[in-house]
Motif scaffolding. Structure first.
Motif, PDB file in Angstrom:
ATOM      1  N   LEU A 228       0.825  -1.208   0.000  1.00 29.71           N
ATOM      2  CA  LEU A 228       0.000   0.000   0.000  1.00 29.71           C
ATOM      3  C   LEU A 228       0.861   1.261   0.000  1.00 29.71           C
ATOM      4  CD1 LEU A 228      -2.790  -1.045   2.528  1.00 29.71           C
ATOM      5  CD2 LEU A 228      -3.115  -0.515   0.116  1.00 29.71           C
ATOM      6  N   LEU A 229       1.892   1.267   0.824  1.00 29.39           N
ATOM      7  CA  LEU A 229       2.769   2.437   0.870  1.00 29.39           C
ATOM      8  C   LEU A 229       3.528   2.615  -0.433  1.00 29.39           C
ATOM      9  CD1 LEU A 229       4.182   2.194   4.518  1.00 29.39           C
ATOM     10  CD2 LEU A 229       2.496   3.804   3.619  1.00 29.39           C
ATOM     11  N   MET A 230       3.922   1.500  -1.069  1.00 30.59           N
ATOM     12  CA  MET A 230       4.570   1.597  -2.380  1.00 30.59           C
ATOM     13  C   MET A 230       3.612   2.204  -3.395  1.00 30.59           C
ATOM     14  SD  MET A 230       6.563  -2.055  -2.533  1.00 30.59           S
ATOM     15  CE  MET A 230       6.984  -1.820  -4.237  1.00 30.59           C
ATOM     16  N   GLY A 231       2.363   1.746  -3.353  1.00 29.80           N
ATOM     17  CA  GLY A 231       1.376   2.284  -4.274  1.00 29.80           C
ATOM     18  C   GLY A 231       1.128   3.757  -4.046  1.00 29.80           C
ATOM     19  N   GLU A 232       1.113   4.172  -2.778  1.00 28.17           N
ATOM     20  CA  GLU A 232       0.890   5.586  -2.473  1.00 28.17           C
ATOM     21  C   GLU A 232       2.028   6.452  -2.998  1.00 28.17           C
ATOM     22  OE1 GLU A 232      -0.526   8.056   1.426  1.00 28.17           O
ATOM     23  OE2 GLU A 232       1.300   6.862   1.605  1.00 28.17           O
ATOM     24  N   ARG A 233       3.278   5.983  -2.826  1.00 28.81           N
ATOM     25  CA  ARG A 233       4.417   6.757  -3.322  1.00 28.81           C
ATOM     26  C   ARG A 233       4.418   6.822  -4.847  1.00 28.81           C
ATOM     27  NH1 ARG A 233       7.107   4.063   1.040  1.00 28.81           N
ATOM     28  NH2 ARG A 233       7.813   2.417  -0.365  1.00 28.81           N
ATOM     29  N   PHE A 284     -21.311   1.239   1.242  1.00 28.09           N
ATOM     30  CA  PHE A 284     -20.205   0.598   1.957  1.00 28.09           C
ATOM     31  C   PHE A 284     -19.422  -0.253   0.951  1.00 28.09           C
ATOM     32  CE2 PHE A 284     -18.135  -2.721   4.378  1.00 28.09           C
ATOM     33  CZ  PHE A 284     -17.677  -2.063   5.501  1.00 28.09           C
ATOM     34  N   PRO A 285     -18.080  -0.144   0.933  1.00 25.25           N
ATOM     35  CA  PRO A 285     -17.235   0.644   1.832  1.00 25.25           C
ATOM     36  C   PRO A 285     -17.099   2.093   1.384  1.00 25.25           C
ATOM     37  CG  PRO A 285     -15.874  -0.655   0.360  1.00 25.25           C
ATOM     38  CD  PRO A 285     -17.297  -1.030   0.047  1.00 25.25           C
ATOM     39  N   ALA A 286     -16.866   2.968   2.350  1.00 26.43           N
ATOM     40  CA  ALA A 286     -16.587   4.371   2.087  1.00 26.43           C
ATOM     41  C   ALA A 286     -15.079   4.563   1.934  1.00 26.43           C
ATOM     42  CB  ALA A 286     -17.126   5.244   3.223  1.00 26.43           C
ATOM     43  N   PRO A 287     -14.647   5.603   1.243  1.00 30.14           N
ATOM     44  CA  PRO A 287     -13.202   5.817   1.057  1.00 30.14           C
ATOM     45  C   PRO A 287     -12.505   6.209   2.346  1.00 30.14           C
ATOM     46  CG  PRO A 287     -14.469   7.645   0.141  1.00 30.14           C
ATOM     47  CD  PRO A 287     -15.460   6.600   0.528  1.00 30.14           C
ATOM     48  N   THR A 288     -11.211   5.935   2.391  1.00 32.36           N
ATOM     49  CA  THR A 288     -10.364   6.341   3.517  1.00 32.36           C
ATOM     50  C   THR A 288      -8.958   6.575   2.980  1.00 32.36           C
ATOM     51  OG1 THR A 288      -9.713   5.787   5.793  1.00 32.36           O
ATOM     52  CG2 THR A 288      -9.692   3.998   4.172  1.00 32.36           C
ATOM     53  N   ALA A 289      -8.009   6.802   3.883  1.00 33.44           N
ATOM     54  CA  ALA A 289      -6.632   7.076   3.481  1.00 33.44           C
ATOM     55  C   ALA A 289      -5.794   5.806   3.522  1.00 33.44           C
ATOM     56  CB  ALA A 289      -6.007   8.142   4.391  1.00 33.44           C
ATOM     57  N   ILE A 290      -4.784   5.744   2.653  1.00 36.75           N
ATOM     58  CA  ILE A 290      -3.859   4.622   2.642  1.00 36.75           C
ATOM     59  C   ILE A 290      -3.197   4.469   4.010  1.00 36.75           C
ATOM     60  CG2 ILE A 290      -1.666   3.812   1.722  1.00 36.75           C
ATOM     61  CD1 ILE A 290      -3.900   3.306  -0.158  1.00 36.75           C
ATOM     62  N   GLN A 291      -2.745   5.578   4.594  1.00 37.66           N
ATOM     63  CA  GLN A 291      -2.059   5.497   5.870  1.00 37.66           C
ATOM     64  C   GLN A 291      -2.981   5.004   6.981  1.00 37.66           C
ATOM     65  OE1 GLN A 291       0.121   9.025   6.906  1.00 37.66           O
ATOM     66  NE2 GLN A 291       1.214   9.103   4.965  1.00 37.66           N
ATOM     67  N   ASN A 292      -4.272   5.220   6.841  1.00 37.23           N
ATOM     68  CA  ASN A 292      -5.201   4.696   7.847  1.00 37.23           C
ATOM     69  C   ASN A 292      -5.233   3.173   7.808  1.00 37.23           C
ATOM     70  OD1 ASN A 292      -7.075   5.042   9.942  1.00 37.23           O
ATOM     71  ND2 ASN A 292      -8.795   4.924   8.537  1.00 37.23           N
ATOM     72  N   LEU A 293      -5.250   2.600   6.603  1.00 38.07           N
ATOM     73  CA  LEU A 293      -5.199   1.139   6.478  1.00 38.07           C
ATOM     74  C   LEU A 293      -3.862   0.598   6.989  1.00 38.07           C
ATOM     75  CD1 LEU A 293      -6.802   0.488   2.966  1.00 38.07           C
ATOM     76  CD2 LEU A 293      -7.859   0.268   5.211  1.00 38.07           C
ATOM     77  N   VAL A 294      -2.785   1.277   6.642  1.00 41.12           N
ATOM     78  CA  VAL A 294      -1.469   0.856   7.108  1.00 41.12           C
ATOM     79  C   VAL A 294      -1.408   0.887   8.636  1.00 41.12           C
ATOM     80  CG1 VAL A 294       0.986   1.448   7.103  1.00 41.12           C
ATOM     81  CG2 VAL A 294      -0.319   1.553   4.980  1.00 41.12           C
ATOM     82  N   HIS A 295      -2.001   1.911   9.229  1.00 42.24           N
ATOM     83  CA  HIS A 295      -2.042   2.020  10.690  1.00 42.24           C
ATOM     84  C   HIS A 295      -2.684   0.787  11.299  1.00 42.24           C
ATOM     85  CE1 HIS A 295      -2.982   4.869  14.335  1.00 42.24           C
ATOM     86  NE2 HIS A 295      -2.410   3.738  14.700  1.00 42.24           N
ATOM     87  N   TRP A 296      -3.819   0.379  10.762  1.00 42.62           N
ATOM     88  CA  TRP A 296      -4.514  -0.785  11.321  1.00 42.62           C
ATOM     89  C   TRP A 296      -3.735  -2.078  11.091  1.00 42.62           C
ATOM     90  CZ3 TRP A 296      -7.844  -0.933  14.954  1.00 42.62           C
ATOM     91  CH2 TRP A 296      -8.705   0.141  15.172  1.00 42.62           C
ATOM     92  N   LEU A 297      -3.136  -2.237   9.919  1.00 41.31           N
ATOM     93  CA  LEU A 297      -2.367  -3.450   9.653  1.00 41.31           C
ATOM     94  C   LEU A 297      -1.150  -3.539  10.570  1.00 41.31           C
ATOM     95  CD1 LEU A 297      -2.556  -3.566   5.746  1.00 41.31           C
ATOM     96  CD2 LEU A 297      -3.694  -5.078   7.380  1.00 41.31           C
TER      97      LEU A 297
END
Length: 512
Positions: A228-233, A284-297
């Motif tokens: 996910l972080l690679m995709g965001e960059r 559902f699902p609603a959009p969120t931020a990549i870093q939010n998903l990374v935080h949970w993982l």
């Protein structure tokens, strides 16, 4: 595949790490495509209208209010009421949704089964929040996680409601991620958290050390957060929005909402209506931020209730008279009672009031907002807890004037609360964290927003090249090893076309 191929094709054994790496890159490409197909970060008026229509159809009136956070995000929050009645002045309640969710989740069911409507009938002034990133918000950038929701969104929403209502105290009902945001708010804004007279936690996702979700565990083991972080960059500052249409395109087969799909993520429910699930998928699902998903993982991997950068949340700012009630589902695969109870015991060790826990048999993670029978199995106890908190914090006798209406609402919920298992834990007996523990400093950890990203056409072109290269490598490897097998076979020529069939105990392999 590995059992059969690796035994007869040594080339694949020597290059298995390469294919593993390529698998990770393809996963990254998938998420980049998801990013490229995401919606812009602004208020979506079509969803605003849908929410208004749903509320008006149920016979309620509503007003939109805009909360502008310190870091520049605009959040739409809804205030619900009945046209013919007014709420008691000391009964203010805020509803906070969870991950991939929005205000829609609270009005998913009809007039008699949705929590906001039940609370309005009971005489409450009901406010429904929306976190940043949803269709009901606008802002600049996606470099944030639920840390910012706890630091800005929730406390500033509470302050706004206090100014509008003139009430110093209010109650908070939160679901899933919303529970984590509510508890973490005490580390950022202890003065705001001290205004809560009641906290009702529905399926609180706090410390996922014992998460049972098959999909979540797979994502953690595959280090999807790295992809996910690679995709965001690579793609720039974009939201994460995985739609069923895109999933169908990516997988090459129709993907439809089903009970099995929800079960892989949230746990298999005994209380959801399959037809209702299809209707719920429209919001559902609603959009969120990549870093939010990374935080949970990262939390799934560590099992800690911590910030994005790993700093533990450890402050306790709820007032001693705050009425705390938690609900868990026996089939919840995301927020187990074991994890939730442990975090509540540590963070609320200084609270003098008891924490009441309810275990609802057969309930999975989303049942607390989606199940039609939540009105009888859960919301009855929620209303009772909120009424108790409102009456204890009231400084006037105006609360008595609406008690008749509240009693009628309580009796209209036909099912008895005896269907849930309830345990009461006195927080002072669970003194796990000493009051002398020094709270770690809270640091700004998010990276600055990246550039505008790469156009979608280029992303798809790159994806096509990667897929084509992968196919060529695989075909070349198979052809090369078939030549080697043909050359070493007895009585056969070196022509690959005449290579014999290779047979193994587990199957027969035919030359391509």
């Amino acid at each position: 595949y590995q059992r059969r191929v690796h035994g007869d094709y040594p080339f694949f054994q020597s290059t298995s790490c390469f294919f593993s790496l390529m698998h990770r890159r393809l996963l990254c490409l998938l998420f980049v495509c998801v990013l490229a197909h995401a919606a812009p970060f602004e208020v979506d008026q079509s969803y605003v209208q849908k929410f208004e229509d749903r509320v008006s159809t149920a016979g309620f009136s509503m007003q939109w209010h805009t909360v502008t956070t310190t870091d520049g995000f605009q959040l739409l929050i809804a205030r619900l009421s009945l046209p013919t009645s007014t709420a008691a002045p000391n009964r203010v309640v805020l509803l906070q949704h969870g991950l991939f969710d929005s205000a829609f989740t609270w009005v998913a069911n009809g007039r008699t089964s949705s929590l906001p409507y039940i609370l309005v009938d009971a005489g409450f002034d009901v406010w429904v929040a929306n976190a940043r990133g949803t269709w009901f918000s606008a802002g600049d950038g996606f470099s944030w996680s639920w840390d910012e929701m706890a630091r800005y969104d929730l406390p500033e929403t509470i302050e706004y409601i206090s100014r509008e209502t003139g009430q110093a105290r209010l109650s908070v009902v939160a679901h899933s991620q919303g529970c984590a945001v509510t508890l973490a708010m005490g580390d950022w804004s202890p003065d705001v958290a001290a205004r809560m007279n009641a906290f009702v936690a529905l399926a609180p996702a706090l410390s996922p050390a014992h998460v049972k979700s098959a999909l979540m565990n797979a994502a953690v083991s595959m280090h999807i957060d790295d992809a996910l972080l690679m995709g965001e960059r690579f793609a720039g500052d974009r939201p994460f929005l995985l739609t069923l249409d895109f999933a169908s395109w990516a997988l090459g087969t129709p993907v439809s909402p089903s009970m099995d799909l929800l079960g892989l993520v949230f746990g298999h429910s005994d209380h959801l209506d399959p037809q209702l699930v299809h209707r719920l998928m429209s919001f559902f699902p609603a959009p969120t931020a990549i870093q939010n998903l990374v935080h949970w993982l990262r939390m799934f991997r560590s099992g800690d209730f911590a910030q994005y950068d790993g700093t533990p949340y450890q402050g306790t700012a709820l007032p001693p008279d705050c009425n705390i009630t938690a609900f868990f589902g026996s089939k919840d695969a995301v927020a187990t009672q074991e994890d939730g109870s442990a975090v509540l015991a540590r963070r609320l060790a200084s609270a003098s009031s008891p924490t009441t826990e309810h275990l609802v048999p057969g309930y999975a993670h989303m049942d607390f907002t989606w199940a039609p029978d939540a009105a009888s199995l859960v919301y009855r106890s929620v209303v009772s807890a909120l009424l108790s908190a409102a009456s204890s914090s009231s400084s006037s006798s105006s609360d008595m004037s609406s008690s008749g209406t509240s009693d009628e609402v309580m009796h209209s919920m036909t099912a008895s609360s005896s269907t849930t298992t309830t345990t009461t834990t006195t927080s002072s007996t669970n003194d796990v964290v000493s009051s002398s523990v020094e709270v770690a400093p809270l640091n700004d950890h998010k990276a600055a927003p990246s550039d505008e990203g790469i156009p979608t056409g280029i992303l798809l072109l790159v994806g096509g090249v990667v897929l084509l290269a992968t196919v060529v490598v695989v075909v070349f490897a198979i052809a090369r090893n078939r030549q080697q097998a043909a050359g070493s076979g007895s009585g056969s020529s070196h022509n690959p076309a005449l290579a014999p069939v290779v047979e193994s105990p587990t199957g027969v392999y035919v030359s391509l």
